[in-house]
Motif scaffolding. Structure first.
Motif: not given
Lengths: 109, 113
Positions: B35, A42-44, A34, A49, A97, A87, B91, A99, B105, A91, A46, A36, A38
């Motif tokens: 996470y 903030k959050g990753p 995956f 895949t 996940l 990032l 997260f 990272f 999020g 899996k 998507f 991502y 970021q």
């Protein structure tokens, strides 16, 4: 133990200067890789895949590719708004996940 | 577009206090995750949750941590007695039943003093 290594740690590009980010992995059975994005604080978010060697996915200026040992995120003619940390995650068993550390990309106008 | 939401955005607490971090996953998603990301480090898996029970947890997720889905929309992470080293961004993520993509999020920044 699954390991994900991203390089370079940081990359500075001029607007329009294409480049690639690398994600190499050592896992006991890949069930998905995956990408991502970021942004700071903030959050990753998507992006892609990939499941099998030879697979490619594209979205706007980004293209992700996968081999048996690594994945590349190619950025074509980047713009300043592409600046972010990218990032890579894998899996294997279950659905967790794992990272990598990320590549911090800065695109200067 | 549906999003994962988290509250609060920033939580400051004293060492030894209990904290509860809240998440509202995307409504039709069935799998839920927590996470954490310590400043300057990689994102680390804590726990996954499906069908009202923990399906997987990491070595980080010890007895001080617990998760709960108290109703049909919320998903919470509780830390019973916070330590300085629990300071991190936490997260929440969720995914739909038939897909692999996890949607994250915006995070809760936890600061333990």
């Amino acid at each position: 133990e699954d390991q994900v290594t991203q390089s370079p740690e940081a990359l500075r590009l001029q607007e329009g200067e294409s480049s690639s980010l690398n994600c190499s992995y050592t896992v006991s059975g890949l069930r998905g890789l995956f990408w991502y994005r970021q942004d700071p604080g903030k959050g990753p978010e998507f992006l892609f895949t990939l499941y099998s060697a030879g697979e490619e996915k594209e979205k706007e200026r980004l293209k992700a590719t996968l081999t048996k040992k690594e994945s590349f995120l190619h950025i074509t003619a980047p713009k300043p708004e592409d600046s972010a940390t990218y990032l890579c995650a894998v899996k294997t068993s279950g659905s967790r996940l794992t990272f990598g550390e990320g590549t911090q990309l800065t695109v200067n106008p | 577009e549906p999003e994962v939401t988290q509250t609060p955005s920033h939580q400051v607490t004293q060492m030894g206090q209990e904290v509860i971090l809240r998440c509202v996953p995307i409504s039709n998603h069935l799998y839920f995750y927590w996470y954490r990301q310590i400043l300057g480090q990689k994102v680390e898996f804590l726990v996954s949750f499906y069908n009202n029970e923990i399906s997987e947890k990491s070595e980080i997720f010890d007895d001080q941590f617990s998760v709960e889905r108290p109703d049909g929309s919320n998903f919470t992470l509780k830390i019973r007695s916070t330590k300085l080293e629990d300071s991190a961004m936490y997260f929440c993520a969720s995914r739909v039943g038939g897909g692999d993509e996890q949607f994250f999020g915006p995070g809760t920044r936890l600061t333990v003093l």
